[in-house]
Design a protein around this motif. Sequence first.
Motif, PDB file in Angstrom:
ATOM      1  N   SER A   1     -10.965  -6.158  86.360  1.00 25.58           N
ATOM      2  CA  SER A   1     -10.254  -6.179  85.081  1.00 25.58           C
ATOM      3  C   SER A   1      -9.244  -5.045  85.061  1.00 25.58           C
ATOM      4  O   SER A   1      -9.606  -3.871  85.217  1.00 25.58           O
TER       5      SER A   1
ATOM      6  N   ARG B   1      -0.221 -11.519  83.954  1.00 25.91           N
ATOM      7  CA  ARG B   1      -1.222 -12.261  83.196  1.00 25.91           C
ATOM      8  C   ARG B   1      -1.643 -13.576  83.835  1.00 25.91           C
ATOM      9  O   ARG B   1      -2.752 -14.061  83.610  1.00 25.91           O
TER      10      ARG B   1
ATOM     11  N   ASP C   1      -4.566 -15.037  89.223  1.00 25.88           N
ATOM     12  CA  ASP C   1      -5.860 -15.666  88.976  1.00 25.88           C
ATOM     13  C   ASP C   1      -6.952 -15.265  89.966  1.00 25.88           C
ATOM     14  O   ASP C   1      -8.040 -14.861  89.571  1.00 25.88           O
TER      15      ASP C   1
ATOM     16  N   ASN D   1      -9.248 -10.677  85.895  1.00 20.90           N
ATOM     17  CA  ASN D   1      -9.177 -10.624  84.434  1.00 20.90           C
ATOM     18  C   ASN D   1      -8.107  -9.608  84.058  1.00 20.90           C
ATOM     19  O   ASN D   1      -8.321  -8.397  84.176  1.00 20.90           O
TER      20      ASN D   1
ATOM     21  N   PHE E   1      -5.649  -7.865  81.318  1.00 21.33           N
ATOM     22  CA  PHE E   1      -5.505  -7.602  79.892  1.00 21.33           C
ATOM     23  C   PHE E   1      -4.021  -7.585  79.527  1.00 21.33           C
ATOM     24  O   PHE E   1      -3.219  -6.901  80.165  1.00 21.33           O
TER      25      PHE E   1
ATOM     26  N   GLN F   1      -0.367 -14.806  72.098  1.00 20.16           N
ATOM     27  CA  GLN F   1      -0.721 -14.463  73.480  1.00 20.16           C
ATOM     28  C   GLN F   1      -1.408 -13.098  73.582  1.00 20.16           C
ATOM     29  O   GLN F   1      -0.781 -12.049  73.467  1.00 20.16           O
ATOM     30  N   SER F   2      -2.705 -13.165  73.847  1.00 24.81           N
ATOM     31  CA  SER F   2      -3.478 -11.937  74.009  1.00 24.81           C
ATOM     32  C   SER F   2      -4.727 -12.236  74.821  1.00 24.81           C
ATOM     33  O   SER F   2      -5.355 -13.284  74.661  1.00 24.81           O
ATOM     34  N   ASN F   3      -5.089 -11.316  75.724  1.00 28.23           N
ATOM     35  CA  ASN F   3      -6.342 -11.391  76.473  1.00 28.23           C
ATOM     36  C   ASN F   3      -6.939  -9.984  76.575  1.00 28.23           C
ATOM     37  O   ASN F   3      -6.294  -9.079  77.119  1.00 28.23           O
ATOM     38  N   PRO F   4      -8.136  -9.782  76.003  1.00 31.19           N
ATOM     39  CA  PRO F   4      -8.922 -10.748  75.232  1.00 31.19           C
ATOM     40  C   PRO F   4      -8.334 -10.939  73.837  1.00 31.19           C
ATOM     41  O   PRO F   4      -7.385 -10.245  73.464  1.00 31.19           O
ATOM     42  N   ASN F   5      -8.906 -11.869  73.070  1.00 37.62           N
ATOM     43  CA  ASN F   5      -8.460 -12.061  71.696  1.00 37.62           C
ATOM     44  C   ASN F   5      -8.680 -10.776  70.897  1.00 37.62           C
ATOM     45  O   ASN F   5      -9.729 -10.128  71.020  1.00 37.62           O
TER      46      ASN F   5
ATOM     47  N   ASN G   1      -6.404  -4.920  70.552  1.00 37.53           N
ATOM     48  CA  ASN G   1      -6.869  -5.464  71.820  1.00 37.53           C
ATOM     49  C   ASN G   1      -7.723  -4.397  72.495  1.00 37.53           C
ATOM     50  O   ASN G   1      -7.223  -3.335  72.874  1.00 37.53           O
TER      51      ASN G   1
END
Length: 338
Positions: A77, A127, A130, A152, A154, A191-195, A232
């Motif tokens: 991450s 982003r 993968d 992962n 962010f 658009q966001s990771n994580p929510n 975030n």
Amino acid sequence: MIVSYDTSSKQWLQGPKFSGRENVTASGSLVIQDLELTDSGNYTVMMERANEQQRATGSFVVLELDKEPIATSNTTSVVENIEPIAFFCDTNNTKITWYFNFRKVSSNDRMTISQDNKTLIIHRLQRYDDRVYCQIVTILDLEQQSNVIRLNVFFGPESMSIKSTPTANGFTSVLSAEIGSKVEMECTHHQSNPNPKYRWFHNNSLLTVSGTKMTFTVSWNRLGKYRCVLENSGNQVILYKDIHVQLPEPRYDPKGLTVSGPMAVLLIVVTAMGGVYLCGILVYMLISYHTVRPNRALIFTPHFSRLYVQKAFRSPRVQPLANCFQNPESKAKKLQTA
């Protein structure tokens, strides 16, 4: 001897070297199943026919296949375009290839591969990145792939907005609502990771509302500034947006003012009389101005249609000064003084 076969009697005869994995076919071929490293060496075949005997010797080497490579990383991450990540391929093989997003990669401006090809460092992840894995080439050009490492990344949120009912002014972020009316607000992001996590504030006080939506009935203590905060937890990005809830401003209704026909006539007459009255005031001021001067004499005609001014102790002729009211009978006459 390992094994022999008599073609006439079709019988098998096992020798002292027989391990149970060997077999001789009717054509004389030796078949060994489940090869082991100890099976390497020289093998001799002997064929007897009548009084004739023939021999032939051959050899082969059993090679051990490399174990499947194992891919590992220092983390899985990372923050988009900020943090690097390192991958390691655990194998004794020297023919190592790296695959990033299912594509074969080499050293470039985004990543670096070590000289022994066992380490891959990606300097900037995005982003949509993968997965990563390594692959080796063993004997007979057989390819063996490692486990796949999922990434992962962010990122975000890129932007946010607050939708409300009634709709707030897009420029001033002011929402006008009457006391007792219902107000709904919804906070959204892009658009966001994580929510992100949502928090609501009213006049800088944290509310117990959780989630993207908030509904309340307007009261005096409900007026003021509302703030939606997005956070975030992955990349520590925080965004917020405000909406000010206030009472509607008083409005002037032009439809409430009407003038009837007689009232309109009366207003016109009053306006005209006011104009005449103003003209009279101006004439009075003019007369008063010339009356107080010592070297001036004021003379009115009998019909008060003309006003004359004569300079004292000078020419006896009197010149007309002003015509405030027109008199047709006096237009043809001029007053002379001795």
